[in-house]
Design a protein around this motif. Structure first.
Motif, PDB file in Angstrom:
ATOM      1  N   ALA A 141       0.830  -1.205   0.000  1.00  0.00           N
ATOM      2  CA  ALA A 141       0.000   0.000   0.000  1.00  0.00           C
ATOM      3  C   ALA A 141       0.866   1.257   0.000  1.00  0.00           C
ATOM      4  CB  ALA A 141      -0.931  -0.001   1.208  1.00  0.00           C
ATOM      5  N   ILE A 142       1.884   1.275   0.850  1.00  0.00           N
ATOM      6  CA  ILE A 142       2.759   2.455   0.937  1.00  0.00           C
ATOM      7  C   ILE A 142       3.487   2.673  -0.385  1.00  0.00           C
ATOM      8  CG2 ILE A 142       4.836   3.376   2.052  1.00  0.00           C
ATOM      9  CD1 ILE A 142       3.850   1.864   4.621  1.00  0.00           C
ATOM     10  N   SER A 143       4.012   1.605  -0.950  1.00  0.00           N
ATOM     11  CA  SER A 143       4.703   1.712  -2.227  1.00  0.00           C
ATOM     12  C   SER A 143       3.766   2.184  -3.330  1.00  0.00           C
ATOM     13  CB  SER A 143       5.300   0.350  -2.592  1.00  0.00           C
ATOM     14  OG  SER A 143       5.886   0.378  -3.873  1.00  0.00           O
ATOM     15  N   PHE A 144       2.554   1.688  -3.271  1.00  0.00           N
ATOM     16  CA  PHE A 144       1.557   2.049  -4.283  1.00  0.00           C
ATOM     17  C   PHE A 144       1.219   3.534  -4.209  1.00  0.00           C
ATOM     18  CE2 PHE A 144      -2.939   2.171  -5.719  1.00  0.00           C
ATOM     19  CZ  PHE A 144      -2.750   1.730  -7.019  1.00  0.00           C
ATOM     20  N   PHE A 145       1.027   4.045  -2.993  1.00  0.00           N
ATOM     21  CA  PHE A 145       0.722   5.473  -2.847  1.00  0.00           C
ATOM     22  C   PHE A 145       1.950   6.341  -3.126  1.00  0.00           C
ATOM     23  CE2 PHE A 145      -3.011   4.001  -0.279  1.00  0.00           C
ATOM     24  CZ  PHE A 145      -3.968   4.548  -1.115  1.00  0.00           C
ATOM     25  N   ASP A 146       3.151   5.800  -2.903  1.00  0.00           N
ATOM     26  CA  ASP A 146       4.361   6.514  -3.351  1.00  0.00           C
ATOM     27  C   ASP A 146       4.277   6.776  -4.855  1.00  0.00           C
ATOM     28  OD1 ASP A 146       5.449   6.472  -0.821  1.00  0.00           O
ATOM     29  OD2 ASP A 146       6.785   4.761  -1.213  1.00  0.00           O
ATOM     30  N   GLU A 147       3.890   5.735  -5.587  1.00  0.00           N
ATOM     31  CA  GLU A 147       3.762   5.844  -7.042  1.00  0.00           C
ATOM     32  C   GLU A 147       2.701   6.877  -7.417  1.00  0.00           C
ATOM     33  OE1 GLU A 147       1.896   3.075 -10.581  1.00  0.00           O
ATOM     34  OE2 GLU A 147       3.026   2.079  -8.979  1.00  0.00           O
ATOM     35  N   ALA A 148       1.578   6.845  -6.703  1.00  0.00           N
ATOM     36  CA  ALA A 148       0.501   7.797  -6.995  1.00  0.00           C
ATOM     37  C   ALA A 148       0.967   9.228  -6.783  1.00  0.00           C
ATOM     38  CB  ALA A 148      -0.707   7.501  -6.108  1.00  0.00           C
ATOM     39  N   LEU A 149       1.748   9.452  -5.737  1.00  0.00           N
ATOM     40  CA  LEU A 149       2.209  10.808  -5.426  1.00  0.00           C
ATOM     41  C   LEU A 149       3.327  11.265  -6.350  1.00  0.00           C
ATOM     42  CD1 LEU A 149       1.934  10.487  -1.573  1.00  0.00           C
ATOM     43  CD2 LEU A 149       0.671  12.109  -2.997  1.00  0.00           C
ATOM     44  N   GLU A 150       4.024  10.347  -6.972  1.00  0.00           N
ATOM     45  CA  GLU A 150       4.993  10.728  -7.995  1.00  0.00           C
ATOM     46  C   GLU A 150       4.268  11.276  -9.225  1.00  0.00           C
ATOM     47  OE1 GLU A 150       7.498   7.456  -8.933  1.00  0.00           O
ATOM     48  OE2 GLU A 150       8.446   7.395  -6.950  1.00  0.00           O
ATOM     49  N   ILE A 151       3.110  10.710  -9.494  1.00  0.00           N
ATOM     50  CA  ILE A 151       2.323  11.144 -10.653  1.00  0.00           C
ATOM     51  C   ILE A 151       1.571  12.431 -10.344  1.00  0.00           C
ATOM     52  CG2 ILE A 151       0.343  10.522 -12.122  1.00  0.00           C
ATOM     53  CD1 ILE A 151       1.310   7.615 -11.915  1.00  0.00           C
ATOM     54  N   LYS A 152       1.055  12.546  -9.107  1.00  0.00           N
ATOM     55  CA  LYS A 152       0.258  13.725  -8.734  1.00  0.00           C
ATOM     56  C   LYS A 152       0.668  14.158  -7.331  1.00  0.00           C
ATOM     57  CE  LYS A 152      -4.484  15.505  -9.043  1.00  0.00           C
ATOM     58  NZ  LYS A 152      -4.494  16.338  -7.836  1.00  0.00           N
ATOM     59  N   ALA A 153       1.526  15.146  -7.261  1.00  0.00           N
ATOM     60  CA  ALA A 153       2.135  15.530  -5.988  1.00  0.00           C
ATOM     61  C   ALA A 153       1.157  16.177  -5.015  1.00  0.00           C
ATOM     62  CB  ALA A 153       3.304  16.481  -6.239  1.00  0.00           C
ATOM     63  N   ASP A 154       0.025  16.675  -5.508  1.00  0.00           N
ATOM     64  CA  ASP A 154      -0.949  17.326  -4.621  1.00  0.00           C
ATOM     65  C   ASP A 154      -2.173  16.438  -4.374  1.00  0.00           C
ATOM     66  OD1 ASP A 154      -1.965  17.443  -7.164  1.00  0.00           O
ATOM     67  OD2 ASP A 154      -2.653  19.521  -7.031  1.00  0.00           O
ATOM     68  N   PHE A 155      -1.976  15.142  -4.419  1.00  0.00           N
ATOM     69  CA  PHE A 155      -3.054  14.161  -4.253  1.00  0.00           C
ATOM     70  C   PHE A 155      -3.328  13.998  -2.758  1.00  0.00           C
ATOM     71  CE2 PHE A 155      -4.380   9.666  -5.932  1.00  0.00           C
ATOM     72  CZ  PHE A 155      -5.630   9.838  -5.372  1.00  0.00           C
ATOM     73  N   VAL A 156      -4.234  14.794  -2.225  1.00  0.00           N
ATOM     74  CA  VAL A 156      -4.474  14.878  -0.783  1.00  0.00           C
ATOM     75  C   VAL A 156      -4.841  13.527  -0.187  1.00  0.00           C
ATOM     76  CG1 VAL A 156      -5.939  15.909   0.988  1.00  0.00           C
ATOM     77  CG2 VAL A 156      -5.152  17.305  -0.921  1.00  0.00           C
ATOM     78  N   GLN A 157      -5.784  12.831  -0.809  1.00  0.00           N
ATOM     79  CA  GLN A 157      -6.257  11.566  -0.238  1.00  0.00           C
ATOM     80  C   GLN A 157      -5.178  10.492  -0.264  1.00  0.00           C
ATOM     81  OE1 GLN A 157      -9.767  11.876  -2.860  1.00  0.00           O
ATOM     82  NE2 GLN A 157     -10.953  11.156  -1.112  1.00  0.00           N
ATOM     83  N   ALA A 158      -4.254  10.582  -1.210  1.00  0.00           N
ATOM     84  CA  ALA A 158      -3.149   9.622  -1.238  1.00  0.00           C
ATOM     85  C   ALA A 158      -2.231   9.821  -0.031  1.00  0.00           C
ATOM     86  CB  ALA A 158      -2.362   9.759  -2.538  1.00  0.00           C
ATOM     87  N   TYR A 159      -1.960  11.086   0.325  1.00  0.00           N
ATOM     88  CA  TYR A 159      -1.183  11.341   1.542  1.00  0.00           C
ATOM     89  C   TYR A 159      -1.913  10.788   2.761  1.00  0.00           C
ATOM     90  CZ  TYR A 159       2.267  14.444  -0.626  1.00  0.00           C
ATOM     91  OH  TYR A 159       3.297  14.951  -1.372  1.00  0.00           O
ATOM     92  N   ASN A 160      -3.200  11.009   2.822  1.00  0.00           N
ATOM     93  CA  ASN A 160      -3.983  10.546   3.954  1.00  0.00           C
ATOM     94  C   ASN A 160      -3.944   9.027   4.073  1.00  0.00           C
ATOM     95  OD1 ASN A 160      -5.724  10.748   6.162  1.00  0.00           O
ATOM     96  ND2 ASN A 160      -7.549  10.621   4.869  1.00  0.00           N
ATOM     97  N   GLU A 161      -4.152   8.334   2.943  1.00  0.00           N
ATOM     98  CA  GLU A 161      -4.177   6.874   2.973  1.00  0.00           C
ATOM     99  C   GLU A 161      -2.790   6.283   3.198  1.00  0.00           C
ATOM    100  OE1 GLU A 161      -6.849   4.870   3.046  1.00  0.00           O
ATOM    101  OE2 GLU A 161      -7.960   6.744   3.220  1.00  0.00           O
ATOM    102  N   ARG A 162      -1.777   6.913   2.624  1.00  0.00           N
ATOM    103  CA  ARG A 162      -0.410   6.435   2.893  1.00  0.00           C
ATOM    104  C   ARG A 162      -0.085   6.601   4.372  1.00  0.00           C
ATOM    105  NH1 ARG A 162       4.876   8.933  -0.019  1.00  0.00           N
ATOM    106  NH2 ARG A 162       4.434  10.632   1.448  1.00  0.00           N
ATOM    107  N   GLY A 163      -0.532   7.732   4.952  1.00  0.00           N
ATOM    108  CA  GLY A 163      -0.334   7.941   6.384  1.00  0.00           C
ATOM    109  C   GLY A 163      -1.027   6.866   7.204  1.00  0.00           C
ATOM    110  N   ARG A 164      -2.216   6.470   6.775  1.00  0.00           N
ATOM    111  CA  ARG A 164      -2.939   5.410   7.492  1.00  0.00           C
ATOM    112  C   ARG A 164      -2.167   4.095   7.428  1.00  0.00           C
ATOM    113  NH1 ARG A 164      -7.978   2.166   6.545  1.00  0.00           N
ATOM    114  NH2 ARG A 164      -8.060   2.918   4.395  1.00  0.00           N
ATOM    115  N   ALA A 165      -1.633   3.773   6.248  1.00  0.00           N
ATOM    116  CA  ALA A 165      -0.849   2.542   6.111  1.00  0.00           C
ATOM    117  C   ALA A 165       0.410   2.598   6.980  1.00  0.00           C
ATOM    118  CB  ALA A 165      -0.485   2.328   4.643  1.00  0.00           C
ATOM    119  N   LYS A 166       1.059   3.753   7.014  1.00  0.00           N
ATOM    120  CA  LYS A 166       2.266   3.894   7.843  1.00  0.00           C
ATOM    121  C   LYS A 166       1.929   3.736   9.321  1.00  0.00           C
ATOM    122  CE  LYS A 166       4.933   6.885   4.708  1.00  0.00           C
ATOM    123  NZ  LYS A 166       5.501   8.248   4.495  1.00  0.00           N
ATOM    124  N   TYR A 167       0.823   4.321   9.731  1.00  0.00           N
ATOM    125  CA  TYR A 167       0.426   4.222  11.139  1.00  0.00           C
ATOM    126  C   TYR A 167       0.169   2.777  11.526  1.00  0.00           C
ATOM    127  CZ  TYR A 167      -2.120   4.868  15.476  1.00  0.00           C
ATOM    128  OH  TYR A 167      -2.515   4.804  16.775  1.00  0.00           O
TER     129      TYR A 167
END
Length: 321
Positions: A251-277
């Motif tokens: 999940a974290i790796s996947f959202f890393d990829e999403a944020l490389e494509i769209k750096a202002d993807f708010v929900q991706a930061y939120n979901e990556r944070g959830r996976a990290k937590y």
């Protein structure tokens, strides 16, 4: 003698004046109308609207009103577009395309009763008009009449069997009613008709996920991303599925990829944070949440945290997820 000629020619002079005025008005009408058309073609929509309005001050012309409706729609001035469509229908009360156009405009304005009324008028004239059934179904769905919406969509499909929008909307409604088998049939039909329809693959994924077919759901979401690497909803659906399956590194790796494509993807930061937590990286989770809040300080995440946290250092200390 002079008095006689003055009297004789006075009527003719007035007639000539009126005729000249009519010719001048017609000339000016044409100038304004076609200036508006030319302006619209090169993207000068505001100027086009001014021209159309000036033309209509000289003559109530159905075609020019139609151009004005289109221009207002481009500017998202929908109430003005509805008003002009009403003027068109005073000239031609049973003009089907205008009735459907007004119905669609009112739907976008969330004025559902007029949508139902205009669609009913169309169907009284053309009982097999699939667009009217579809628009009426959308209005019924928005109004909470789900069974009525399904009935209208079924009629639309009966009138036009290759109508992907109707299958898709019916599938979405059926999915919301947990009628998964029927919903999947509609989603499959959409893809048969439109093999690159992203929303249909998303619907397939949601249905497969809801029925426990996890690998199939992952493949559906990946199909969307293969078609469109910028589809945010597909990233969220697949990333959240990884989290639900406790595949946190993925999940974290996947959202890393999403944020490389769209750096202002708010929900991706939120979901990556959830996976990290969930993985135990509380500091990383707090950093992602902070970034999400910075990007969207008035968004849903900010509202959900209002009054709960005093500062970002507290984010990972009280069970933020």
């Amino acid at each position: 003698m002079g008095s006689f000629f003055k009297s004789f020619f006075s009527g003719s002079t007035n007639e000539n004046t009126e005729e000249d005025k009519a010719k001048n008005d017609k000339k000016n009408f044409d100038i304004f109308k076609y200036d508006g058309i030319r302006a619209r073609k090169i993207g000068q929509v505001d100027y086009a609207i001014r021209c159309y309005k000036e033309a209509l001050n000289l003559e109530e012309d159905f075609e020019t009103m139609n151009y004005l409706v289109e221009a207002y729609s481009v500017k998202n001035e929908l109430e003005e577009a509805v008003a002009v469509a009403g003027r068109m229908l005073k000239l031609e009360p049973d003009h089907i395309p205008t009735l459907l156009a007004r119905a669609n405009l009112n739907f976008m304005l969330e004025n559902y009763a007029p949508v139902l009324s205009d669609c009913e008028q169309v169907l009284n004239k053309e009982p097999e008009n699939y667009v009217a059934y579809y628009l009426r179904a959308k209005a019924k769905k928005a109004s909470g009449d789900l069974l009525g919406a399904i009935a209208d969509l079924t009629k639309a499909i009966a009138a036009k069997e290759d109508f992907p929008d109707a299958y898709l909307l019916r599938g979405e409604i059926l999915f919301g009613m947990s009628q998964f088998t029927e919903a999947l049939q509609d989603a499959n039909k959409v893809i048969e008709l439109m093999p690159e329809e992203e929303i249909a693959f998303l619907l397939q994924g949601k249905i497969n996920e809801a029925t426990g077919k996890i690998e199939e759901a992952k493949a559906n979401y990946q199909s969307v991303l293969d078609l469109n690497p910028f589809n945010e909803q597909a990233y969220l659906q697949l990333g959240q599925l990884y989290i639900h399956q406790n595949e946190l590194e993925q999940a974290i790796s996947f959202f890393d990829e999403a944020l490389e494509i769209k750096a202002d993807f708010v929900q991706a930061y939120n979901e990556r944070g959830r996976a990290k937590y969930l993985k135990g990286d509380k500091k990383g989770a707090a950093e992602d949440m902070k970034k999400a809040l910075e990007l969207d300080p008035e968004g849903e995440l900010a509202k959900s945290l209002e009054g709960q946290l005093k500062n970002f250092n507290d984010m990972y200390q009280g069970g933020i997820y």
